[in-house]
Scaffold this active site. Structure first.
Site, PDB file in Angstrom:
ATOM      1  N   ARG A  95       0.834  -1.198  -0.048  1.00 15.40           N
ATOM      2  CA  ARG A  95       0.090   0.097   0.161  1.00 15.40           C
ATOM      3  C   ARG A  95       1.028   1.129  -0.124  1.00 15.40           C
ATOM      4  O   ARG A  95       0.531   2.348   0.142  1.00 15.40           O
ATOM      5  CB  ARG A  95      -0.950   0.156   1.101  1.00 15.40           C
ATOM      6  N   ARG A 114     -24.292   1.600   3.055  1.00 16.33           N
ATOM      7  CA  ARG A 114     -24.537   0.159   3.751  1.00 16.33           C
ATOM      8  C   ARG A 114     -25.015   0.193   5.035  1.00 16.33           C
ATOM      9  O   ARG A 114     -24.791   1.354   5.807  1.00 16.33           O
ATOM     10  CB  ARG A 114     -23.099  -0.379   4.140  1.00 16.33           C
ATOM     11  N   ARG A 156     -22.355   0.824  10.237  1.00 14.52           N
ATOM     12  CA  ARG A 156     -20.915   0.217  10.852  1.00 14.52           C
ATOM     13  C   ARG A 156     -19.952   1.638  11.261  1.00 14.52           C
ATOM     14  O   ARG A 156     -20.185   2.530  10.157  1.00 14.52           O
ATOM     15  CB  ARG A 156     -20.330  -0.869  10.131  1.00 14.52           C
TER      16      ARG A 156
HETATM   17  P1  AMP Z   1      -8.582  -3.531   4.359  1.00 18.59           P
HETATM   18  O1  AMP Z   1      -9.265  -4.848   4.863  1.00 18.59           O
HETATM   19  O2  AMP Z   1      -7.617  -3.950   3.319  1.00 18.59           O
HETATM   20  O3  AMP Z   1      -9.350  -2.491   3.810  1.00 18.59           O
HETATM   21  O4  AMP Z   1      -7.649  -2.930   5.367  1.00 18.59           O
HETATM   22  C1  AMP Z   1      -8.311  -2.469   6.577  1.00 18.59           C
HETATM   23  C2  AMP Z   1      -7.196  -1.543   7.186  1.00 18.59           C
HETATM   24  O5  AMP Z   1      -6.211  -2.161   7.585  1.00 18.59           O
HETATM   25  C3  AMP Z   1      -6.613  -0.223   6.528  1.00 18.59           C
HETATM   26  O6  AMP Z   1      -7.606   0.653   6.481  1.00 18.59           O
HETATM   27  C4  AMP Z   1      -5.455  -0.109   7.301  1.00 18.59           C
HETATM   28  O7  AMP Z   1      -5.409   0.633   8.437  1.00 18.59           O
HETATM   29  C5  AMP Z   1      -4.832  -1.513   7.573  1.00 18.59           C
HETATM   30  N1  AMP Z   1      -3.946  -2.043   6.468  1.00 18.59           N
HETATM   31  C6  AMP Z   1      -4.548  -3.177   5.663  1.00 18.59           C
HETATM   32  N2  AMP Z   1      -3.284  -3.245   4.813  1.00 18.59           N
HETATM   33  C7  AMP Z   1      -2.505  -2.462   5.112  1.00 18.59           C
HETATM   34  C8  AMP Z   1      -1.060  -2.312   4.382  1.00 18.59           C
HETATM   35  N3  AMP Z   1      -0.493  -2.931   3.642  1.00 18.59           N
HETATM   36  N4  AMP Z   1      -0.342  -1.044   5.071  1.00 18.59           N
HETATM   37  C9  AMP Z   1      -0.802  -0.493   6.018  1.00 18.59           C
HETATM   38  N5  AMP Z   1      -2.070  -0.699   6.467  1.00 18.59           N
HETATM   39  C10 AMP Z   1      -2.706  -1.710   6.081  1.00 18.59           C
END
Ligand code: AMP
Length: 217
Positions: free
Chosen positions: A88, A127, A161
């Site tokens: 990311r 949602r 949520r």
């Molecule tokens: P997601 O389920 O992919 O939308 O991720 C939910 C949250 O997890 C994000 O908003 C970040 O806070 C954290 N997160 C997930 N993947 C990453 C990553 N590769 N780098 C940093 N934070 C992450």
């Protein structure tokens, strides 16, 4: 094969990764899911990650890289992966190359699921769920058959949520544009990037990604 799905929150990366996992026999690796597992297990890593996640911010690169490296270490060396939500940041993309290099692997294809912010806001802010049984609805795409009454349990109270609140979603989209979108040129320069239209129906997007994988870009 190492395939990366990149897209803003609400673009359908998680759903696409699940579908492709079944069809391609690859492992779906979602850093969001791994971090939520750490939070559920109340690990110290999970506790640190939780504060960032609740405010819509990225967790520090070191944490994200660590969960991916640990997960891959446990898998067979020839496992195929679909990475969802990682990398990311440019730093994470560079770290991923390093982790893969140690295993004699490299990134095969990077798919950007491109979706406009207005469409994402509509998808994510609409949602809501039944407060009694948790059945999910959407104000534009899936309303209860009888307004205000849950189809499943007849409940009449609904809730949104906390991470689907408009301010949090705006923050997450802002983070995508400032931190994650800049890694697209990193992969474009390597000739690995393909873009699909995330506003199409889910099934069409899946087909498009499958074609890309079969035709080798
Ligand atoms: P997601 O389920 O992919 O939308 O991720 C939910 C949250 O997890 C994000 O908003 C970040 O806070 C954290 N997160 C997930 N993947 C990453 C990553 N590769 N780098 C940093 N934070 C992450």
């Amino acid at each position: 094969m190492i395939m990366i799905l990149i897209g803003p929150p609400g673009s359908g990366k998680g759903t696409q990764a699940q579908r492709l996992e079944q069809r391609l026999g690859a492992v779906h690796l979602s850093t969001g899911n791994l971090l939520r597992d750490e939070i559920a297990a109340k690990s110290s890593l999970g506790k640190t990650a939780e504060t960032f996640m609740n405010s819509g911010q990225l967790v520090p690169d070191q944490i994200a890289v660590e969960v991916v490296a640990e997960h891959m270490k446990r898998g067979e060396p020839d496992t195929d992966y679909i990475l969802d939500g990682f990398p990311r940041t440019t730093n994470q993309a560079e770290e991923l190359d390093r982790i893969l290099e140690e295993r004699g692997l490299e990134v095969g294809t990077v798919v950007e699921i491109h979706t406009n912010d207005e469409v994402l806001m509509e998808r994510l802010t609409g949602r809501f769920a039944c407060a009694n049984c948790g059945e999910g609805y959407h104000k534009s795409f899936k309303r209860p058959k009888s307004d205000g009454v849950c189809d499943k349990c007849g409940g009449v109270e609904f809730e949104v949520r906390s991470d689907d609140r408009e301010e949090t979603i705006r923050d997450r989209l802002g983070v995508y544009h400032s931190e994650t979108a800049p890694i697209l040129p990193y992969y474009a320069k390597k000739g690995l990037l393909v873009r699909v239209d995330g506003e199409k129906a889910m099934g069409d997007v899946t087909k498009e990604i499958e074609t890309i994988l079969i035709d080798g870009r």
